[in-house]
Scaffold this motif. Structure first.
Motif, PDB file in Angstrom:
ATOM      1  N   THR A 105      -9.725  13.129   4.999  1.00 25.89           N
ATOM      2  CA  THR A 105     -10.459  13.122   3.741  1.00 25.89           C
ATOM      3  C   THR A 105      -9.765  12.133   2.820  1.00 25.89           C
ATOM      4  OG1 THR A 105     -11.138  15.410   4.047  1.00 25.89           O
ATOM      5  CG2 THR A 105     -11.258  14.526   1.808  1.00 25.89           C
ATOM      6  N   ALA A 106     -10.537  11.229   2.220  1.00 24.09           N
ATOM      7  CA  ALA A 106      -9.943  10.161   1.422  1.00 24.09           C
ATOM      8  C   ALA A 106     -10.703   9.950   0.127  1.00 24.09           C
ATOM      9  CB  ALA A 106      -9.944   8.870   2.227  1.00 24.09           C
ATOM     10  N   LYS A 107      -9.963   9.507  -0.874  1.00 26.14           N
ATOM     11  CA  LYS A 107     -10.584   9.127  -2.141  1.00 26.14           C
ATOM     12  C   LYS A 107     -11.178   7.727  -2.031  1.00 26.14           C
ATOM     13  CE  LYS A 107      -9.748   9.023  -7.095  1.00 26.14           C
ATOM     14  NZ  LYS A 107      -8.776   9.271  -8.172  1.00 26.14           N
ATOM     15  N   TYR A 108     -10.471   6.843  -1.330  1.00 31.74           N
ATOM     16  CA  TYR A 108     -10.931   5.474  -1.116  1.00 31.74           C
ATOM     17  C   TYR A 108     -10.891   5.158   0.361  1.00 31.74           C
ATOM     18  CZ  TYR A 108      -9.927   5.097  -6.087  1.00 31.74           C
ATOM     19  OH  TYR A 108      -9.892   5.300  -7.433  1.00 31.74           O
ATOM     20  N   VAL A 109     -11.896   4.420   0.846  1.00 31.71           N
ATOM     21  CA  VAL A 109     -11.934   3.979   2.233  1.00 31.71           C
ATOM     22  C   VAL A 109     -12.185   2.480   2.221  1.00 31.71           C
ATOM     23  CG1 VAL A 109     -13.073   4.206   4.468  1.00 31.71           C
ATOM     24  CG2 VAL A 109     -12.891   6.193   2.962  1.00 31.71           C
ATOM     25  N   ILE A 110     -11.301   1.750   2.874  1.00 30.56           N
ATOM     26  CA  ILE A 110     -11.443   0.297   2.957  1.00 30.56           C
ATOM     27  C   ILE A 110     -11.595  -0.064   4.423  1.00 30.56           C
ATOM     28  CG2 ILE A 110     -10.333  -1.923   2.541  1.00 30.56           C
ATOM     29  CD1 ILE A 110      -8.716  -0.496   0.317  1.00 30.56           C
ATOM     30  N   GLY A 111     -12.684  -0.714   4.751  1.00 30.67           N
ATOM     31  CA  GLY A 111     -12.895  -1.177   6.114  1.00 30.67           C
ATOM     32  C   GLY A 111     -12.585  -2.661   6.177  1.00 30.67           C
ATOM     33  N   ALA A 112     -11.592  -3.030   6.946  1.00 34.04           N
ATOM     34  CA  ALA A 112     -11.193  -4.431   7.036  1.00 34.04           C
ATOM     35  C   ALA A 112     -11.262  -4.892   8.486  1.00 34.04           C
ATOM     36  CB  ALA A 112      -9.781  -4.599   6.478  1.00 34.04           C
ATOM     37  N   ASP A 113     -12.301  -4.447   9.168  1.00 34.46           N
ATOM     38  CA  ASP A 113     -12.396  -4.746  10.592  1.00 34.46           C
ATOM     39  C   ASP A 113     -13.658  -5.517  10.953  1.00 34.46           C
ATOM     40  OD1 ASP A 113     -13.989  -2.596   9.938  1.00 34.46           O
ATOM     41  OD2 ASP A 113     -13.624  -1.521  11.795  1.00 34.46           O
ATOM     42  N   GLY A 114     -14.233  -6.201   9.991  1.00 35.41           N
ATOM     43  CA  GLY A 114     -15.369  -7.053  10.303  1.00 35.41           C
ATOM     44  C   GLY A 114     -16.680  -6.574   9.711  1.00 35.41           C
ATOM     45  N   ALA A 115     -17.660  -7.450   9.780  1.00 35.97           N
ATOM     46  CA  ALA A 115     -18.951  -7.215   9.143  1.00 35.97           C
ATOM     47  C   ALA A 115     -19.735  -6.075   9.769  1.00 35.97           C
ATOM     48  CB  ALA A 115     -19.782  -8.488   9.190  1.00 35.97           C
ATOM     49  N   ARG A 116     -19.461  -5.733  11.016  1.00 35.90           N
ATOM     50  CA  ARG A 116     -20.236  -4.674  11.693  1.00 35.90           C
ATOM     51  C   ARG A 116     -19.540  -3.320  11.661  1.00 35.90           C
ATOM     52  NH1 ARG A 116     -21.777  -8.722  16.375  1.00 35.90           N
ATOM     53  NH2 ARG A 116     -23.561  -9.693  15.366  1.00 35.90           N
ATOM     54  N   SER A 117     -18.495  -3.192  10.874  1.00 35.07           N
ATOM     55  CA  SER A 117     -17.796  -1.909  10.822  1.00 35.07           C
ATOM     56  C   SER A 117     -18.664  -0.864  10.133  1.00 35.07           C
ATOM     57  CB  SER A 117     -16.463  -2.044  10.081  1.00 35.07           C
ATOM     58  OG  SER A 117     -16.666  -2.123   8.690  1.00 35.07           O
TER      59      SER A 117
ATOM     60  N   PHE B  23       0.831  -1.208   0.000  1.00 33.03           N
ATOM     61  CA  PHE B  23       0.000   0.000   0.000  1.00 33.03           C
ATOM     62  C   PHE B  23       0.865   1.257   0.000  1.00 33.03           C
ATOM     63  CE2 PHE B  23      -3.572  -2.479   2.259  1.00 33.03           C
ATOM     64  CZ  PHE B  23      -4.131  -2.838   1.052  1.00 33.03           C
ATOM     65  N   LYS B  24       1.913   1.265   0.815  1.00 32.89           N
ATOM     66  CA  LYS B  24       2.822   2.418   0.847  1.00 32.89           C
ATOM     67  C   LYS B  24       3.415   2.682  -0.529  1.00 32.89           C
ATOM     68  CE  LYS B  24       4.487   1.901   5.552  1.00 32.89           C
ATOM     69  NZ  LYS B  24       5.670   1.553   6.353  1.00 32.89           N
ATOM     70  N   GLY B  25       3.738   1.604  -1.239  1.00 29.59           N
ATOM     71  CA  GLY B  25       4.299   1.735  -2.580  1.00 29.59           C
ATOM     72  C   GLY B  25       3.358   2.434  -3.545  1.00 29.59           C
ATOM     73  N   TYR B  26       2.061   2.352  -3.284  1.00 28.74           N
ATOM     74  CA  TYR B  26       1.058   3.042  -4.098  1.00 28.74           C
ATOM     75  C   TYR B  26       0.748   4.434  -3.561  1.00 28.74           C
ATOM     76  CZ  TYR B  26       0.029  -1.314  -6.548  1.00 28.74           C
ATOM     77  OH  TYR B  26       0.120  -2.448  -7.301  1.00 28.74           O
ATOM     78  N   GLY B  27       1.419   4.832  -2.487  1.00 29.03           N
ATOM     79  CA  GLY B  27       1.177   6.143  -1.902  1.00 29.03           C
ATOM     80  C   GLY B  27      -0.010   6.176  -0.948  1.00 29.03           C
ATOM     81  N   ALA B  28      -0.505   5.002  -0.573  1.00 28.28           N
ATOM     82  CA  ALA B  28      -1.660   4.925   0.327  1.00 28.28           C
ATOM     83  C   ALA B  28      -1.193   4.950   1.784  1.00 28.28           C
ATOM     84  CB  ALA B  28      -2.454   3.650   0.066  1.00 28.28           C
ATOM     85  N   THR B  29      -2.107   5.349   2.670  1.00 23.35           N
ATOM     86  CA  THR B  29      -1.842   5.351   4.100  1.00 23.35           C
ATOM     87  C   THR B  29      -2.812   4.396   4.776  1.00 23.35           C
ATOM     88  OG1 THR B  29      -1.168   7.658   4.002  1.00 23.35           O
ATOM     89  CG2 THR B  29      -1.733   6.782   6.169  1.00 23.35           C
ATOM     90  N   VAL B  30      -2.281   3.556   5.643  1.00 24.30           N
ATOM     91  CA  VAL B  30      -3.114   2.642   6.419  1.00 24.30           C
ATOM     92  C   VAL B  30      -3.192   3.194   7.836  1.00 24.30           C
ATOM     93  CG1 VAL B  30      -3.372   0.304   7.319  1.00 24.30           C
ATOM     94  CG2 VAL B  30      -2.418   0.661   5.029  1.00 24.30           C
ATOM     95  N   TYR B  31      -4.400   3.411   8.322  1.00 25.90           N
ATOM     96  CA  TYR B  31      -4.603   3.910   9.680  1.00 25.90           C
ATOM     97  C   TYR B  31      -5.010   2.735  10.551  1.00 25.90           C
ATOM     98  CZ  TYR B  31      -4.550   8.563   7.679  1.00 25.90           C
ATOM     99  OH  TYR B  31      -4.160   9.710   7.035  1.00 25.90           O
ATOM    100  N   ARG B  32      -4.215   2.486  11.599  1.00 27.58           N
ATOM    101  CA  ARG B  32      -4.556   1.416  12.529  1.00 27.58           C
ATOM    102  C   ARG B  32      -3.889   1.673  13.851  1.00 27.58           C
ATOM    103  NH1 ARG B  32      -2.197  -3.939  10.112  1.00 27.58           N
ATOM    104  NH2 ARG B  32      -1.736  -2.629   8.410  1.00 27.58           N
ATOM    105  N   PRO B  33      -4.349   1.261  14.927  1.00 30.70           N
ATOM    106  CA  PRO B  33      -5.718   0.781  15.112  1.00 30.70           C
ATOM    107  C   PRO B  33      -6.654   1.975  15.256  1.00 30.70           C
ATOM    108  CG  PRO B  33      -4.558   0.652  17.202  1.00 30.70           C
ATOM    109  CD  PRO B  33      -3.582   1.196  16.180  1.00 30.70           C
ATOM    110  N   CYS B  34      -7.575   2.096  14.391  1.00 34.06           N
ATOM    111  CA  CYS B  34      -8.537   3.198  14.408  1.00 34.06           C
ATOM    112  C   CYS B  34      -9.931   2.631  14.192  1.00 34.06           C
ATOM    113  CB  CYS B  34      -8.252   4.199  13.295  1.00 34.06           C
ATOM    114  SG  CYS B  34      -6.663   5.025  13.444  1.00 34.06           S
ATOM    115  N   LYS B  35     -10.893   3.254  14.808  1.00 41.09           N
ATOM    116  CA  LYS B  35     -12.274   2.837  14.607  1.00 41.09           C
ATOM    117  C   LYS B  35     -13.042   4.012  14.008  1.00 41.09           C
ATOM    118  CE  LYS B  35     -16.120   0.441  16.640  1.00 41.09           C
ATOM    119  NZ  LYS B  35     -16.673  -0.246  17.796  1.00 41.09           N
ATOM    120  N   VAL B  36     -13.674   3.764  12.874  1.00 45.84           N
ATOM    121  CA  VAL B  36     -14.435   4.803  12.197  1.00 45.84           C
ATOM    122  C   VAL B  36     -15.739   5.035  12.947  1.00 45.84           C
ATOM    123  CG1 VAL B  36     -15.644   5.409  10.065  1.00 45.84           C
ATOM    124  CG2 VAL B  36     -13.412   4.290   9.957  1.00 45.84           C
TER     125      VAL B  36
END
Length: 108
Positions: free
Chosen positions: A80-92, A43-56
């Protein structure tokens, strides 16, 4: 295939029944922390930032640009993001919203 701990065999299974379905009849076991590290580096190689551990806490469309999303975390921080990926479970919060793709170009 045998799975062992330091002193004994825990599980044994024969994967040869998979031969007719795949050229690679084996299991690959990778620790979660290594998987997260490898994906994070990619992800870093694509210029993306991963935020963890964070809860939206909530998401809303950016008022100035319909192609952006304002993401507010439980601690009050907003990004502010162009893409948001939630990978923290079905109830996120991220997985509970309706997602609409405006482009069919998924090559990136």
């Amino acid at each position: 295939m045998n799975i062992r701990n330091r002193s004994s065999k825990l599980v044994s299974t024969n994967l040869s029944s998979l031969d007719k379905y795949t050229r690679h009849p084996y299991a690959l076991v990778i620790p979660q922390n290594l998987t997260e590290y490898v994906l994070g580096e990619k992800f870093k190689g694509y210029g993306a930032t991963v935020y963890r551990p964070c809860k939206v806490a909530f998401l809303k469309r950016n008022e100035n640009d319909d192609h952006l999303t304002d993401v507010t975390f439980e601690d009050g921080k907003t990004i502010t993001a162009k893409y948001v990926i939630g990978a923290d479970g079905a109830r996120s919060v991220v997985s509970l919203i309706s997602v609409t793709f405006t482009s069919s170009d998924f090559s990136r």
